[in-house]
Design a protein around this motif. Structure first.
Motif, mmCIF file in Angstrom:
data_model
loop_
_atom_site.group_PDB
_atom_site.id
_atom_site.type_symbol
_atom_site.label_atom_id
_atom_site.label_comp_id
_atom_site.label_asym_id
_atom_site.label_seq_id
_atom_site.Cartn_x
_atom_site.Cartn_y
_atom_site.Cartn_z
ATOM 1 N N GLY A 199 0.846 -1.183 0.000
ATOM 2 C CA GLY A 199 0.000 0.000 0.000
ATOM 3 C C GLY A 199 0.881 1.233 0.000
ATOM 4 O O GLY A 199 2.117 1.128 -0.042
ATOM 5 N N ARG A 255 0.718 2.652 8.696
ATOM 6 C CA ARG A 255 0.087 2.483 7.382
ATOM 7 C C ARG A 255 -0.390 1.047 7.163
ATOM 8 O O ARG A 255 -1.422 0.820 6.514
ATOM 9 C CB ARG A 255 1.066 2.881 6.275
ATOM 10 C CG ARG A 255 1.378 4.376 6.250
ATOM 11 C CD ARG A 255 2.458 4.703 5.232
ATOM 12 N NE ARG A 255 2.710 6.135 5.182
ATOM 13 C CZ ARG A 255 2.122 6.968 4.330
ATOM 14 N NH1 ARG A 255 1.258 6.490 3.456
ATOM 15 N NH2 ARG A 255 2.394 8.257 4.345
ATOM 16 N N GLU A 314 -3.679 0.771 9.117
ATOM 17 C CA GLU A 314 -4.757 1.552 8.506
ATOM 18 C C GLU A 314 -5.220 0.944 7.188
ATOM 19 O O GLU A 314 -6.404 1.048 6.829
ATOM 20 C CB GLU A 314 -4.296 2.993 8.306
ATOM 21 C CG GLU A 314 -4.129 3.746 9.621
ATOM 22 C CD GLU A 314 -3.727 5.192 9.430
ATOM 23 O OE1 GLU A 314 -3.893 5.980 10.388
ATOM 24 O OE2 GLU A 314 -3.241 5.548 8.337
ATOM 25 N N THR A 315 -4.323 0.299 6.468
ATOM 26 C CA THR A 315 -4.719 -0.384 5.227
ATOM 27 C C THR A 315 -5.586 -1.595 5.546
ATOM 28 O O THR A 315 -6.600 -1.840 4.877
ATOM 29 C CB THR A 315 -3.483 -0.799 4.428
ATOM 30 O OG1 THR A 315 -2.733 0.369 4.085
ATOM 31 C CG2 THR A 315 -3.868 -1.535 3.154
ATOM 32 N N ARG A 369 -8.750 2.244 5.888
ATOM 33 C CA ARG A 369 -8.545 3.694 5.843
ATOM 34 C C ARG A 369 -7.630 4.105 4.702
ATOM 35 O O ARG A 369 -7.619 5.266 4.301
ATOM 36 C CB ARG A 369 -7.960 4.187 7.165
ATOM 37 C CG ARG A 369 -8.990 4.346 8.257
ATOM 38 C CD ARG A 369 -8.404 5.072 9.432
ATOM 39 N NE ARG A 369 -9.441 5.345 10.417
ATOM 40 C CZ ARG A 369 -9.200 5.664 11.663
ATOM 41 N NH1 ARG A 369 -7.941 5.733 12.098
ATOM 42 N NH2 ARG A 369 -10.181 5.922 12.506
ATOM 43 N N ARG A 370 -6.817 3.187 4.235
ATOM 44 C CA ARG A 370 -5.927 3.415 3.100
ATOM 45 C C ARG A 370 -6.132 2.279 2.100
ATOM 46 O O ARG A 370 -6.398 1.158 2.498
ATOM 47 C CB ARG A 370 -4.461 3.456 3.536
ATOM 48 C CG ARG A 370 -4.120 4.599 4.483
ATOM 49 C CD ARG A 370 -2.676 4.486 4.944
ATOM 50 N NE ARG A 370 -2.329 5.523 5.881
ATOM 51 C CZ ARG A 370 -1.823 6.705 5.549
ATOM 52 N NH1 ARG A 370 -1.619 6.982 4.271
ATOM 53 N NH2 ARG A 370 -1.522 7.601 6.470
#
Length: 515
Positions: free
Chosen positions: A278, A306, A309-310, A314-315
């Motif tokens: 990501g 990150r 959140e992925t 969220r990402r």
């Protein structure tokens, strides 16, 4: 003999009976870079906020240029020559560089701002810090490194003699970090006293003339002169001072919770990532078994947040696959992740986790109101029962359902956010935690560890958490994956999982990156 620019003596500060600072001494003369080290919760932020006037100490003095202050207001701190550059910069993106430098201290002539004079002075200040931007540039158009130099120029415009830099390279690229180090060396040569807060031992080795290490609010190590020993610094950060026992008012958190004293029984795989990529990370492979607690350890910017959140939607993921149990998961949004049994407790609980205007009960049960309803109508009695059981399980204090979330301490606010996903109306297979005890006092931190360990041991929940605090990783994780530059570059478990090993591993990686 010239008086030190900054001298702190016996500084003590408590919050709710828990000592955040315990008789701290610190001396910084003009023309010195003094590194301040310690884990999250060691007391660094509290010391900085006492120096900046945000907190009033309970005891001790802060002496600036020979003038003692039992406490400082923010205005007095600035007037005394103290400037603090926090991780979150206090610049206004919509204003120009010069407008930011003179914000709140504008030069006026005939009731209008004298912009030409401000631009001329700003240009001199920017030259002093070797910034490449111009006074008329808009902040929103500048890279992070230049914005930081604008903050430093603003401090110099107020005749600062003491500059506090709080994790200044956390959001900078390697080139920007090198440029900032050169500016710090220039400012030292200009006679500023600089307090430099960092996690990176490489920065200490390059810049520091002296070092103070805090642990649990106490000074565990102070040294001066070139050639700071890496071994001594790691030892001071990770160990209690000799001859001093644990504080009576705080449980020591490096002792593993009962669930973590041995490896968990390896059950079925609860979470599996295969070549997941990501923005800012990947590809990565990892598995977390039912009942297992796995830590992602890395410095700020390593990519650990990150990854979480992925997984939570969220990402966007750009490649690879994720599975919960045998089910493939494509989380385009948080609702998809929750439907698959994945929940996230974010690091920024105030900005991303809490509903400040709602009550404690509504904060914890809002995502589950439909599940708890009877025939489409909210069941207040059921909600009260579930909340009471939840408050008891997480040790919420006070356990008052109608108290606003903002009325609780940081530790109890974190319990509210955590509790949202672990009560009887939720079905969470994989719990993601980002900096689970950031800004939480030591007592509440220990309680949160017990709650998380209990979830894994008793309910078989798979836990994947990200942390920049090696003490936290050792206290909570069965196994730790080391993250750097968006990749998993190492793994530690069992007797090898120690604070010293984590610090050494990250330091070696940053040293290699700088080579």
């Amino acid at each position: 003999m010239t008086e030190p620019t900054l001298r702190i003596r016996g500084l003590t500060k408590s919050f709710g009976g828990v000592r955040a600072l315990d008789d701290v001494d610190l001396t910084v003369p003009a023309g010195q870079v003094h590194a301040l080290l310690g884990h999250n919760g060691a007391g660094k932020s509290t010391l900085i906020k006492c120096l900046g006037g945000a907190f009033s100490p309970d005891a001790g003095t802060i002496e600036v240029a020979g003038t003692p202050y039992p406490r400082l207001s923010p205005r007095e701190s600035i007037a005394a020559g103290v400037a603090i550059i926090y991780q979150t910069l206090s610049v206004v993106d919509s204003l120009t560089v010069a407008e930011n430098i003179f914000l709140g201290q504008e030069w006026t002539r005939y009731a209008t701002v004298h912009r030409r004079a401000q631009d001329e002075v700003a240009a001199g200040l920017l030259e002093r810090v070797a910034a490449t931007c111009s006074p008329r540039d808009r902040l929103s158009e500048l890279p992070m490194g230049q914005r930081q130099l604008v903050e430093i120029a603003k401090a110099l415009s107020r005749s600062a003699s003491i500059l506090v830099l709080d994790e200044p390279t956390a959001a900078l690229s390697g080139a920007e970090s090198d440029a900032l180090a050169e500016r710090v060396e220039d400012l030292r040569a200009q006679g500023l006293a600089i307090v430099y807060v960092t996690h990176l031992l490489g920065e200490v080795e390059r810049l520091a003339d002296a070092v103070t290490v805090l642990r649990d609010g106490r000074v565990t190590h102070q040294s001066s002169g070139p050639g700071q020993s890496r071994h001594d610094l790691i030892t001071a950060i990770t160990h209690q001072p000799k001859g001093r026992g644990e504080r009576r008012d705080q449980p020591h958190t490096t002792v593993k919770s009962p669930a973590n004293t041995q490896s968990p029984p390896l059950g079925r795989t609860a979470l599996k990532l295969n070549a997941l990529s990501g923005p800012g990370f990947g590809p990565i492979d990892l598995t977390v078994a039912e009942g297992e607690i796995v830590g992602l350890y890395g410095l700020i910017g390593s990519g650990r947040t990150r990854i979480l959140e992925t997984l939570y939607g969220r990402r966007p993921a750009s490649a690879g696959t994720a599975q919960v149990g045998e089910r493939p998961v494509t989380a385009a949004r948080p609702a998809d992740a929750l439907a698959a049994g994945i929940a996230l407790v974010p690091a920024d609980r105030r900005g991303q986790g809490l509903f400040p205007s709602l009550s404690a009960q509504d904060n914890t049960l809002l995502p589950s109101i439909r599940t708890l309803a009877r025939h489409g109508v909210r069941s207040r009695r059921t909600e009260q029962r579930v909340f009471a059981a939840l408050a008891d399980a997480v040790g919420l204090r006070p356990a008052r359902p109608h108290l606003p979330a903002t009325a609780f301490s940081g530790g109890n606010q974190q319990k509210l956010v955590l509790g949202r996903w672990i009560h009887e109306a939720r079905d969470v297979d994989v719990l993601l935690l980002d900096e689970p005890t950031q800004g939480v006092d030591v007592g509440a931190r220990h309680e949160i560890y017990q709650v998380v360990s209990g979830l894994a041991e008793q309910q078989g929940t798979a836990v994947l958490f990200a942390s920049s605090d090696p003490e936290e990783v050792v206290a909570l994780a069965h196994r730790c994956l080391i993250v750097s530059a968006g990749r998993i570059v190492g793994e530690l478990s069992g007797p090898r999982l120690t604070e010293a090993a984590l610090l050494a591993a990250v330091h070696d990686l940053t040293s290699q990156g700088a080579a």
